[in-house]
Design a protein around this motif. Sequence first.
Motif, mmCIF file in Angstrom:
data_model
loop_
_atom_site.group_PDB
_atom_site.id
_atom_site.type_symbol
_atom_site.label_atom_id
_atom_site.label_comp_id
_atom_site.label_asym_id
_atom_site.label_seq_id
_atom_site.Cartn_x
_atom_site.Cartn_y
_atom_site.Cartn_z
ATOM 1 N N THR A 43 11.726 5.036 -34.810
ATOM 2 C CA THR A 43 11.719 5.299 -33.373
ATOM 3 C C THR A 43 12.306 6.682 -33.146
ATOM 4 O O THR A 43 13.434 6.958 -33.541
ATOM 5 C CB THR A 43 12.537 4.226 -32.627
ATOM 6 O OG1 THR A 43 11.900 2.975 -32.813
ATOM 7 C CG2 THR A 43 12.630 4.534 -31.156
ATOM 8 N N MET A 74 6.363 7.653 -22.406
ATOM 9 C CA MET A 74 6.006 7.442 -23.812
ATOM 10 C C MET A 74 4.845 8.355 -24.119
ATOM 11 O O MET A 74 3.853 8.367 -23.381
ATOM 12 C CB MET A 74 5.573 5.997 -24.025
ATOM 13 C CG MET A 74 6.727 5.077 -24.315
ATOM 14 S SD MET A 74 6.171 3.405 -24.523
ATOM 15 C CE MET A 74 5.950 3.335 -26.277
ATOM 16 N N SER A 78 2.559 7.822 -29.319
ATOM 17 C CA SER A 78 3.775 7.193 -29.855
ATOM 18 C C SER A 78 3.528 5.832 -30.491
ATOM 19 O O SER A 78 4.287 5.380 -31.320
ATOM 20 C CB SER A 78 4.809 7.055 -28.745
ATOM 21 O OG SER A 78 4.305 6.206 -27.736
ATOM 22 N N THR A 79 2.475 5.146 -30.086
ATOM 23 C CA THR A 79 2.175 3.880 -30.744
ATOM 24 C C THR A 79 0.880 4.027 -31.515
ATOM 25 O O THR A 79 0.146 4.985 -31.326
ATOM 26 C CB THR A 79 2.018 2.739 -29.712
ATOM 27 O OG1 THR A 79 1.055 3.141 -28.763
ATOM 28 C CG2 THR A 79 3.316 2.424 -29.027
ATOM 29 N N VAL A 123 9.415 9.200 -25.527
ATOM 30 C CA VAL A 123 9.325 8.549 -26.824
ATOM 31 C C VAL A 123 8.206 9.210 -27.605
ATOM 32 O O VAL A 123 7.066 9.265 -27.139
ATOM 33 C CB VAL A 123 9.036 7.048 -26.648
ATOM 34 C CG1 VAL A 123 8.889 6.378 -27.997
ATOM 35 C CG2 VAL A 123 10.133 6.392 -25.837
ATOM 36 N N LEU A 124 8.557 9.744 -28.768
ATOM 37 C CA LEU A 124 7.535 10.402 -29.590
ATOM 38 C C LEU A 124 6.886 9.390 -30.520
ATOM 39 O O LEU A 124 5.717 9.465 -30.828
ATOM 40 C CB LEU A 124 8.168 11.530 -30.408
ATOM 41 C CG LEU A 124 8.892 12.593 -29.589
ATOM 42 C CD1 LEU A 124 9.529 13.619 -30.509
ATOM 43 C CD2 LEU A 124 7.933 13.279 -28.624
ATOM 44 N N GLN A 125 7.688 8.473 -30.983
ATOM 45 C CA GLN A 125 7.170 7.454 -31.887
ATOM 46 C C GLN A 125 7.952 6.168 -31.602
ATOM 47 O O GLN A 125 9.174 6.202 -31.518
ATOM 48 C CB GLN A 125 7.386 7.912 -33.333
ATOM 49 C CG GLN A 125 6.678 7.047 -34.352
ATOM 50 C CD GLN A 125 6.751 7.651 -35.749
ATOM 51 O OE1 GLN A 125 6.334 8.776 -35.974
ATOM 52 N NE2 GLN A 125 7.291 6.905 -36.669
ATOM 53 N N ALA A 126 7.238 5.080 -31.423
ATOM 54 C CA ALA A 126 7.911 3.839 -31.021
ATOM 55 C C ALA A 126 7.893 2.839 -32.157
ATOM 56 O O ALA A 126 6.858 2.579 -32.749
ATOM 57 C CB ALA A 126 7.218 3.244 -29.805
ATOM 58 N N THR A 130 13.442 1.295 -28.312
ATOM 59 C CA THR A 130 13.263 2.601 -27.665
ATOM 60 C C THR A 130 14.300 2.844 -26.590
ATOM 61 O O THR A 130 14.786 3.963 -26.456
ATOM 62 C CB THR A 130 11.860 2.737 -27.038
ATOM 63 O OG1 THR A 130 11.596 1.595 -26.260
ATOM 64 C CG2 THR A 130 10.801 2.889 -28.102
#
Lengths: 241, 937
Positions: A43, A74, A78-79, A123-126, A130
Amino acid sequence: MEFVSPEGLRLDGRRPMEMRQIRGEIGAVAKADGSAFFEMGNTKVIAAVYGPREVENRSQQISDQALVRCEYTMANFSTGDRMRKPKGDRRSTEISLVIRQTMEACILTHLMPRSQIDIFVQVLQADGGTRSACINAATLALADAGIPMRDLVTSCSAGYLNSTPLLDLNYVEDSAGGPDVTVGILPKLDKVTLLQMDAKLPMDIFENVMQLAIEGCKAIANYIREVLLENTKQLEYRRGP
Amino acid sequence: MLQSKSFVRKTKQGKVVKVVREHYLRDDIYCGASICKVCDSSTARLSPSASTILILDTNVVLNQIDLLENPAIDDVVVLSVVLEEVKNKNISVYNRLRTLCSNSMRKFFVFSNEYHKDTYVKQMAGESPNDRNDRAIRVATQWYQSHLGAAARVLLITNDRENKRKATEEGISAETVESYVKALGQPGLLDLLVQPAPEDVGMEEVEDLRPSKRKVIYSEHKPMSEITSGLHRGIYHQGKLRVNRYNPFEAYVGSESIGDEIIIYGRGNMNRAFDGDVVAVELLPQDQWQEEKSLSIADEEDEEEEDVHLVPSSADDAPRNTDLAQGSVGGTKAVLCRPSGRVVGIIKRNWHSYCGSLEPMPMPAGNGGIAHALFVSKDRRIPKIRIQTRQLGNLLDKRIIVAVDSWDCLSRYPSGHYVRTIGEIGDRDTESEVVLIENDINSRPFSLQVLACLPPLPWSVSSEDLANPCRLDLRHVCVFSVDPPGCKDIDDALHCTTLPNGNFEVGVHIADVTNFVHPGTPLDDEAAQRGTSVYLVERRIDMLPKPLTEDICSLRSDVERLAFSVIWEMTPQAEIISTKYTKSIIKSCAALSYIEAQARMDDSRLMDPLTMDLRNMNALAKVMRLRRIERGALTLASAEVKFQIDTETHDPLDIGMYQIREANQMVEEFMLAANVSVAEKILKHFPLCSLLRRHPSPTREMLEPLLRTAAAVGLNLDVSSSKALADSLDHAVGDDPYFNKLIRILATRCMTQAVYFCSGDLSPPEFHHYGLAAPLYTHFTSPIRRYADVIVHRLLAASLGLYKLPTIFQDNAQLTSTADNLNYRHRNAQMAGRASVELHTLIYFRKRPTDTEARIVKIRSNGFIVFVPKYGIEGPVYLTPRGEKGGGEWVVDEQQQKVKKMDGSISYSVLQTVMIHMEVVEPQPNRPKLELALICR
Ligand SMILES: [Zn+2]
C-alpha cells in the motif's frame, strides 16, 4: 479459509503480531508546503499539504481557528482492475472526512485563525489498510509543512480471523470479511483519536484486537519520529554550521 | 527479507489482472529435529534417535495416506509446499495429513519451507508451477541434509520418476515408496500401498469369476476442458451424485442448471462415479428415459438381494421410487418421466475408505503369494472393489477397511488397497464397530483436554449457586422424574402443584448442561462435533463425558441439581395462563420408571402427594394431547423393539415390542409443550439466529405407496392436510384390531424426518412442524444427549439476559453448518441404532428358528415383502426360487395389490396375514443372514 496456518504463519509469511514493512519519505511534491510518501507493504500513498494560507472562500472562514480541508483520492491505477472511479464517491468522501477529523484533532488550529490548511492524499497502490497509510502520510506531510501539532497522529489496523487477532491486514485478509479495527492515536498523549470498525465483535476480543492495533500505532510513531529526526539532521547539514 | 510474488489471475468477470502479493521470508523457522544445536528445539517433533528423516513428495502424500497413518512410518518432515499442493488437490487427504501432524503420538513435523529464507525458490522463466514445486522440495531436502549434517540421513520419498532422477543428480538420497517400504521388512505394510499401475494382468482371474457376465466397459471420461465448456454451454449439468441406498443401480444428481433431479440408471450410465462425487451429467434423449429405467431393474434382479431389515421409521429409511413390481406394470407413468442422464466426467471424487469384507473365494494355488480379491462394502451404494493382498487366508473371514485408488474404463470394478482389519465377521464387537465406522460415529474415549474442562468431582451445588439471584431455589418443591427403567442420564424432571385459585403450577426442569459446557472450550467443541449420544443395543456412546452425563447433570433423586426450568400456570383445562423461564436449583424427590409411575397412578389406594401430583399431571396431559390431535397432529405408530440383554455375555435373551404407557405419553406431552414454549421465546428475541426444528409436509408423491395400499383394501385416505390425514387414519378401522396400527406404520414410513435449521435461513411458513401440527418447534429438553438442546439453552439464557450470546450466533453461515452437522449426526445416530438392532436380531435368531405371524406390506413380481409385527422387521418372501423368474406361474394384479397363481388356486393380497418361518442361514461361509420363508397351510 485458513488465514493463519497451524504453524502460526499468515498467507504472506508474517506472524499474527507482525506489521508489513513500512517506509516513509519526506518531500515528494516540491510545490507543496509539506509532502510525504508512505508505504505499508504494497500500500503506497502520497500526501501533500498546502497552508496555512488565506481562506479561498470567505464565507467558510472561521474567526478563531484554521479551516482544515482534506481530499482523498485513489489513483486509477492503484488497484489491479484500473477501473475509472467517479471522483467523490461515497467511500472517498467518507475517508476524506475521517482523515480530516483525525488530523484536525491534532493540529493546533487556534494558533492560525482565519487561515486554511489543505491536505491532499492519494493512494498510488492499494493493498489493504489505505486509510491508516493516508493518516501516517498526512502526519509526515503536516510535520514537513511545519504546521503546529499537539502530537504526531499515527494509525494502524488490526483484524480478527481464524480466532486470532492479526495486525495490519493486507488486501487478501481485509477482503475475508472479518472485523477490521482501524485505530488512530496520539502516542505521546496516549489518546485515541480514531476508532472504526464495521463488524461485530464480543467485547473482550475487541479489546485485544484494539490493543494490538494501538501497539501497531506506537511502532509506527517511533518510526515516523526517526524519519523526522533524520530529515531534520539532513536540513541542518544542508544549512551548514 | 521481502519477496514479491506476482501472478496473473482471471477475475469472475473474465478480466485478466496481475496480482502482486508480498511474500516475507524469515529466519525464525526451525527444523524440528530435537538433535539440532542451531535451532530452537522447543517445538521440535522429530525423535532424538531418528537415523533417517523422511521428506515426502506431494504424490506420495496424495496416494499413500493410509500408509502414512500406519505408525511404522514416522520422523517425517512435511513441507508447506506439499501441504499446499495436497490441499488444492484433495481436501480430505489434507485433513488427514493435518491430523497426523497435530497428533502428539506421531512424529510429523511441518516445515514452512516457503517462508524460510534459505529454502524459498522463485519460479524461473519457462518453469511450470509443478516443476517449481518439485524443485522447492529438492531444495528443502538438500537444506535439511546440510543443516543436520551427519546427525541423520535425509531421504526424499517420491514416486515421480523425473523428480527422483533430478534429486539423485543433485546428490540427494531419494527412493520410491515401494522400495522404502520393502526395505522396512514388514510385509503387512505392503498391502497398504496403493498399486501404481492399472496394467496388472492378474486381475483377469477375478473378473472371470463371473464368466456369464457381459463385459462392462465404461465410456472414457471427457477431459476437464471439454467438461468446463460443456457446462458453460449448458449441454452438461454439474451436481453431486447420490446413489439410492436401497438400489445401488439408481442414482440422482441434483442439478441447479435444470432445477430438477436427474436420474442415472445403471452402472454404465453412472460411469464409475461414486456416491458423493461431483459429476458432469449429460441428459439422455427423452424417448430413452423409460427404457433406461428397466435397465436398472434388470441389473438389480441380476445382482442384488434384499436383506431382512428393520421396519423403516420414516421415508428416509425406505427405498424411494423403487417399487419394482409397480414400476414395470405402469399406471404411474407421470412419476417415472423424470429426466435421466449419464455421467460424462467426474469433477471431484469423494473417495474414502469403506468397511466390508472380501467376497468368498477359493485360496489361489501357490499360497503365500499375492492374491487378487473382490471387496464387498457394507454400504450397498459402493461397488465391489478389487484389491491385492498377501494375506488372503487371514482376511477372508474378517471385516476389513479398504480404500479406493483408481477406476479405469477397462475394468468392471475400481481397484483399491487394504487398510486395516476390524475383526471377525459375525462377532458382535466387530460388527458393532463396523456400525460405528459406517455411520461416522466417534466412539473414542474423550481426550484429556476435554476431560480437563469438567468440574472437579465430587461435585455439589455451591454456595455461590445458592446465592445467585438468577437461580430460583425450588428445592422445597416436589419434583420428580419419569424415565425408562435403568436410565442414568436423566435430563428432565417435572412438578405439578395445585394453586389456591384452583389452577396448577406445572414445571419442566431440564439439566442445566450449559452451566458446565462453556462455548469455545474443547468440551464444547467435542460435543458439537458428536452432536448427539448414540444408543446401540448393548452400549451407549455419550456426547458428553460420563461424570456430566450420569452424575453432575443427571437429575437423580435426593440430590441437589442445577436446572433450567419452564414453569407454567395452567387452568384445569390445561390452558396456559403464564410462562416463566428460569435457571433453578431442584432436589428431585423420586426418579420413577414409566412402569412405577403408571402403577402409582393406577393404584387407587395410593393418596400420597406424589401420586396426586402424577394424576393431576396426567389429567392435564390428556387434555393437551387431545387438543393437539384435534389440531391435526399425527399419532404415528412405530414398530420399536426392545431387547433384553444378558448382562454377562451381552447376547440378546428376549426381544419384543416396546410398550407405550400413559406415563410415557404424559412425559412426552409436557416435553413437547416446553419445547414449543422455548421455541416461541427464543424466536421472539433472536428472529434470525434461533435454532428450530421443522418437519416438512409430505408431498403427494411420497404418500403414493400408502394411498395405493389403502385403495387396494378399499380404504380412502384424505391427505390434503395433516388434520385430514389424522382424521382419516382415525377412521381406518377394520375387523382386525391390528389393522389401524398397521396403516399408521405404513403412513409413518412415508414421512420425511424432522430437521434442525437456522431461523434466518427460511421464512416463517416453512418453520411448520407437520407431524406435531405446530407452527414452531425446537429441542430444549435433552441437553445431556443432544447438542441442539445445548444451543437452544444458550439462546434461551441469552434471551433472559443471563449470558451474552456466543459469537457463533452472529455468523449465519457457521450456524447453518452447525445445523447441517446436527442433522447429519442425528441421522447417523439413528441409522447406527437401527443397524445395531438388526445385528442383534440376527444374533438372537441364530439359535432360535421361529415360526410367526407376518403381514404382507408390498407385492412383488416373485413374492412379497412381509412385516413381522412381533420383531419389528420386514423382508422379502419368495414364491419362486431366486434366480428363476416367475416363469409365468405367478401374476401380479397391480390394482388389487395381489399376486395370484396362474391357475387361480392361491392368491396373496396386501395386508393379508401369513405364517412365516424365520431362520438364520449361511448361503456362503461366514455370511449369515436371516431368511423368511412362507409356511404353506
Ligand atoms: Zn535445526
